[in-house]
Structures are given as C-alpha cells and as structure tokens.
Design an enzyme around this catalytic site. Structure first.
Site, PDB file in Angstrom:
ATOM      1  CG  ASP A 108      -2.108  -1.014   0.942  1.00 21.42           C
ATOM      2  OD1 ASP A 108      -2.568  -1.108  -0.215  1.00 21.42           O
ATOM      3  OD2 ASP A 108      -2.518  -1.699   1.894  1.00 21.42           O
ATOM      4  CG  ASP A 175      -6.906  -5.029  -2.572  1.00 24.93           C
ATOM      5  OD1 ASP A 175      -7.178  -6.105  -3.133  1.00 24.93           O
ATOM      6  OD2 ASP A 175      -7.414  -4.695  -1.493  1.00 24.93           O
ATOM      7  N   GLY A 233      -6.707 -19.671  -6.357  1.00 24.29           N
ATOM      8  CA  GLY A 233      -7.334 -18.398  -6.013  1.00 24.29           C
ATOM      9  C   GLY A 233      -8.065 -18.536  -4.690  1.00 24.29           C
ATOM     10  NE  ARG A 247     -12.473  -1.798  -0.919  1.00 24.48           N
ATOM     11  CZ  ARG A 247     -13.228  -2.224   0.071  1.00 24.48           C
ATOM     12  NH1 ARG A 247     -14.545  -2.021   0.038  1.00 24.48           N
ATOM     13  NH2 ARG A 247     -12.718  -2.848   1.109  1.00 24.48           N
ATOM     14  CD1 TRP A 251      -9.165  -3.246  -4.599  1.00 26.74           C
ATOM     15  CD2 TRP A 251      -8.999  -1.068  -5.144  1.00 26.74           C
ATOM     16  NE1 TRP A 251      -9.348  -2.504  -3.448  1.00 26.74           N
ATOM     17  CE2 TRP A 251      -9.250  -1.176  -3.752  1.00 26.74           C
ATOM     18  CE3 TRP A 251      -8.857   0.193  -5.710  1.00 26.74           C
ATOM     19  CZ2 TRP A 251      -9.360  -0.051  -2.920  1.00 26.74           C
ATOM     20  CZ3 TRP A 251      -8.974   1.313  -4.885  1.00 26.74           C
ATOM     21  CH2 TRP A 251      -9.219   1.178  -3.520  1.00 26.74           C
ATOM     22  CB  SER A 366     -14.394  -8.010   9.990  1.00 30.97           C
ATOM     23  OG  SER A 366     -13.437  -8.932   9.578  1.00 30.97           O
TER      24      SER A 366
HETATM   25  N1  GLY Z   1      -7.105  -2.506  -0.057  1.00 35.50           N
HETATM   26  C1  GLY Z   1      -7.954  -2.972   0.978  1.00 35.50           C
HETATM   27  C2  GLY Z   1      -9.394  -2.872   0.630  1.00 35.50           C
HETATM   28  O1  GLY Z   1      -9.760  -2.582  -0.478  1.00 35.50           O
HETATM   29  O2  GLY Z   1     -10.168  -3.108   1.543  1.00 35.50           O
END
Ligand code: GLY
Length: 395
Positions: A108, A175, A233, A247, A251, A366
């Site tokens: 990141d 990501d 995977g 998400r 990305w 979570s």
């Molecule tokens: N990069 C972590 C997320 O998208 O939660």
C-alpha cells in the site's frame, strides 16, 4: 450552480460541464475544508459503527492514511487555497515515519505516496516530496517476487506468528494494481527501467491469475513462495473463493486502465475492457454495486459505495482512453455509477456528516459495512472531477 461553487473550477469550460456534478464537487470542497477544522492532523479511518456520520481516526500506520491527503491536494488543485496544501504538507512527518519503519511497509506504499508525496511534488515542485516518493517506490519495487512474478501484498510479522507468515508469503491481491502507479511515476521520473519491469511483471501476473477467463476476478492468488508455482485463487474480503468481490473488481478496472494510461500498452487496455465489460453485466440494473457480485442485488445484502466510486473513476478514465461509441459506453456506465452514489449515498448535503459517502463495505465478514470510508470519499471526488473533464491526478 451557485457562485461560491463556481470559484472551485480552474476554467469556465470545465465548470460548465454537468451542473449536478459541478455542484457536488463544490460541496465536496466545502466539506473537506470544514473537516480540516475537526481533523487537525488526524486522518479518517472508517465511519462510526451503525452508519454513523462521524469518523473514527487512524492511529499510527494504516493503509488508508493517504486518502485524505489526496482529497486535500485535489481540493488545492480546484480552489488554489493554500489551506489545503498546508494541511497536506503538515502530514509529511507521518509519511516519513512510514519510510523509516520497516514494519509499516507493504504494497500500500503506492496508495500512500502517490496521494501524499507525488501529489505534493506535482502541485508544488518541492524536491523533498519527490525524494520521499522515490524512496517509497524503491521499497515497493523490492517486494517483487521473481518466483511467481508478483509484488507481495502483505508482510509476515515475525517468527512468533507462523500462521501470519503462511497467510502473507506467496500471496498477490487485486488491490495491488492500484499501487503500480507509483512505480510508473518513478519510471517516468528517473528513466530507470526496473520500475517499469516490476509494474509490467505484476500486471501480467494479475491478468493471468487474478483475472478469470470470463472477466470476473479472484481477490487473492496464492503461489508457492519458494518456487513460484501457482496454487489457487482465494478470497480474503469477498464472499467466497470463487465469487467476485466488487471492490477487487473495481481495483482491477481502475488499475489496468491506469497501466494503459501510463504505458500505452494495448494489453492493459484489453484487460481493462474485459473487466469493464463483465462488470457491466454483473451490475445489471443496479447503480451502486452489491459488496460481492455472487450475491443478489435485491436490497438484502450490503452495497459497497466505495466499490462504486472506484468503478466510476476507473470507467471515466477508460472512457478518456478510448474513442467513439466505446468511449460513450464507458462514460455512460461511469456516470450511472456516479449518479447512483449521488442518489443514494451522498452525504455532502448533510451538515452533520464528516465524510462524503455513506454505505461503504470495508470488510463484511468482520462486520464492517454500511459505513463511511476514506477511499470511497477520495474516489468519489476523483470520479466527479473526471466526469467534469479534469485529467490531472497523482496516479
Ligand atoms: N485494499 C484494501 C481494501 O480494499 O479493503
């Protein structure tokens, strides 16, 4: 558009675009200015539980700590007001701390340093910001695993936690595509081929293993860490190993489009098209994506506004890289996502809200859904700007 909002635009031509987007962008800049007074040097981490409209703040290193800086630099770009550049610059010590602490470093670094230091360099020409961004790019490049050909996303935490090592070593994730922009920038900046080779190598492995034949994606892929043999995977934040986490899909869409914008290589444009094409089908009639495309978009499962924001920005970027009917298709799809956010997630009209977008899903397993997210906010702003014709970002 009121006269106050119109002052946020560098040119009348851009301000004249879509009045709803121009107004929303004006509110975004107003909200960012108001948040500064509350935030001080803190960075938003996630909204308060239960759909609250106040932020919980980062404590020390957090992968999300750069998004507010990105929002500040974009606000500076739009308004020219030094309150924004000053607030972003005042966070510099936090990012230097990341460079000085090995344990705070993972893939990141791309998100963090593109939006904090590359942005500073591009907006102010400060050479110290450039040095910080290059230092981050060198560390990111060093995470490339020759066996397997990918940038390792996460790090083991030491010999006392073998389970964490087993989880982190040998794993690539969707990501990371968004973090490659830091390497492309470093390549352009220095001419060093290494940066480009690592970015291209990681993107090629992503296209081969994370992107499935049908245009959906795995969230993560596991390789034998010693030999690089591709194993399987797996999901981490999605619904199931074989599902398509929205998400993650976003990305990939934005990331491949970004790789094409940076390199001109046809293979990344093809990959971005493939993801966008499949995503359009997966969205069906919805305008804000359900958090995982394996689940029905019937209101019984949380949506993820942050996925919608990343998607909108990526689609509008893709539209700017294509022509004719194809460009019109991606633009219409991007605007549909943006309109969905404005219709059902936009908090900019709520004076009590510290964030810009409701209904993000950070990590549903979570219990972190229906919440504000700083990356949702950043990409919402980026998408609004792209929809208005802006082309200068820090990626
Ligand atoms: N990069 C972590 C997320 O998208 O939660």
């Amino acid at each position: 558009m009121d006269s106050k909002s119109s002052s946020y635009f560098a040119s009348d031509e851009i301000a004249a675009g879509n009045a709803a987007y121009a107004d929303a962008l004006g509110r975004v800049v107003d909200r960012t200015r108001e948040l500064l007074l509350v935030a001080g040097l803190r960075n938003p981490r996630i909204g308060e539980a239960g759909g609250g409209t106040r932020w919980v703040w980062c404590e020390g290193y957090d992968w999300v700590m750069g998004f507010f800086s990105g929002q500040l630099w974009l606000s500076f770009q739009l308004s020219g007001d030094p309150v924004f550049s000053g607030a972003a610059r005042a966070r510099r010590a936090q990012f230097q701390w990341v460079l000085d602490n090995r344990r705070a470093q993972d893939h990141d670094l791309g998100f963090l340093f593109s939006l904090h230091s590359v942005a500073d360099w591009r907006m102010t020409g400060d050479p110290a910001a450039r040095e910080m961004a290059l230092a981050a790019a060198r560390i990111l490049m060093s995470r490339f695993r020759e066996e397997g050909g990918y940038i390792q996303a996460w790090s083991p935490s030491g010999p006392d936690d073998r389970a964490r090592s087993k989880f982190a070593n040998g794993r690539m994730i969707a990501d990371t595509m968004q973090n490659l922009a830091l390497l492309h920038w470093a390549h352009r900046e220095t001419g060093r081929q290494d940066f480009r080779e690592v970015a291209d190598g990681h993107a090629a492995t992503t296209a081969r293993y994370l992107l499935r034949e049908d245009g959906t994606s795995f969230h993560t892929y596991v390789f034998d860490p010693a030999t690089g043999e591709p194993l399987r995977g797996e999901t981490h934040q999605g619904y199931a190993d074989e599902s398509c986490w929205s998400r993650g899909q976003a990305w990939l869409l934005h990331g491949f489009a970004q790789c094409h914008a940076a390199t001109g290589a046809a293979e990344w444009l093809d990959a971005a098209r493939k993801v966008a094409h499949r995503t359009e089908a997966l969205m069906g009639e919805s305008a804000v994506p359900v958090w995982d495309f394996a689940l029905p978009a019937d209101g019984t499962h949380p949506v993820d506004s942050s996925a919608g924001a990343v998607m909108a920005a990526g689609l509008l970027l893709l539209a700017s890289l294509t022509e004719g009917d194809e460009a019109a298709r991606w633009r219409a799809f991007g605007e549909r996502c943006l309109d969905g956010l404005l219709a059902s997630c936009d908090l900019t009209g709520d004076p009590t809200a510290q964030g810009l977008l409701a209904h993000g899903a950070a990590f549903v397993h979570s219990g972190r859904s229906d919440t504000m997210l700083p990356y949702g906010d950043y990409y919402f702003m980026e998408a609004l700007m792209r929809a208005q014709g802006h082309a200068d970002f820090f990626w």
